[in-house]
Design an enzyme around this catalytic site. Structure first.
Site, PDB file in Angstrom:
ATOM      1  N   TYR A 102       0.833  -1.204   0.000  1.00 19.47           N
ATOM      2  CA  TYR A 102       0.000   0.000   0.000  1.00 19.47           C
ATOM      3  C   TYR A 102       0.870   1.258   0.000  1.00 19.47           C
ATOM      4  CZ  TYR A 102      -3.551   3.358   1.528  1.00 19.47           C
ATOM      5  OH  TYR A 102      -4.399   4.439   1.623  1.00 19.47           O
ATOM      6  N   LYS A 106       1.239   4.172  -2.943  1.00 16.05           N
ATOM      7  CA  LYS A 106       0.914   5.570  -2.634  1.00 16.05           C
ATOM      8  C   LYS A 106       2.118   6.474  -2.845  1.00 16.05           C
ATOM      9  CE  LYS A 106      -3.403   5.012  -1.660  1.00 16.05           C
ATOM     10  NZ  LYS A 106      -4.447   5.708  -2.407  1.00 16.05           N
ATOM     11  N   SER A 137     -12.202   2.817   6.611  1.00 10.35           N
ATOM     12  CA  SER A 137     -12.858   2.174   5.477  1.00 10.35           C
ATOM     13  C   SER A 137     -13.283   0.782   5.917  1.00 10.35           C
ATOM     14  CB  SER A 137     -11.922   2.112   4.271  1.00 10.35           C
ATOM     15  OG  SER A 137     -10.715   1.486   4.607  1.00 10.35           O
TER      16      SER A 137
END
Length: 153
Positions: A102, A106, A137
């Site tokens: 991740y 990013k 989330s």
């Protein structure tokens, strides 16, 4: 005023993005503001995350937004106006344990959009990157041998 039109897009499916962008441009003629806000993440140690999942994360968080942006960009350049926004993550600046794929995706997106910002200045196209801290989330509990349920979307 335009009637809303629902267009489904899996941002991690790079092959369909060009067609979706064409559909949008055919429907509305232009895009004034493009907000790249889709994301996918997984939590796990580097050695426990498969290369397949690393690639899926990179497709959703890096290749997806840049593919969509590149598909819309010629229209903005020809009109010499537009705004492109990337909603990213603090992990695009600072990596933390158990989020390597991740954070890498990013970081890559931040680098791309920083370069794009400088290149688009001459065309009067604004490029912004929003870097919030952690966002809540939804998450599904992981199941053995099924990485898809370990993914936040």
């Amino acid at each position: 005023t335009y009637a809303p039109k629902l267009i489904l897009l899996d941002i991690s499916d790079i092959n369909c993005i060009q067609d979706v962008a064409k559909e949008i441009l055919n429907c509305y003629g232009c895009v004034d503001i493009l907000i790249n806000n889709a994301s996918m993440k997984v939590k796990g140690a580097v050695q426990s995350i498969s290369l397949e999942l690393d690639k899926k994360i990179m497709d959703a968080n890096y290749f997806g937004p840049i593919t969509l942006t590149k598909a819309i960009l010629p229209n903005m350049i020809s009109r010499r106006t537009g705004q492109i926004v990337l909603i990213n993550s603090i992990q695009g600046k600072i990596g933390i344990p158990f989020r390597a794929a991740y954070a890498a995706s990013k970081h890559a997106a931040v680098g791309f959009f920083d370069c794009l910002r400088a290149e688009m200045e001459e065309f009067n196209i604004s490029v912004s990157t929003v870097i919030p801290t952690f966002i809540c989330s939804y998450h599904r509990v992981p199941a053995p041998d099924n990485w898809e349920v370990s993914v936040w979307k």
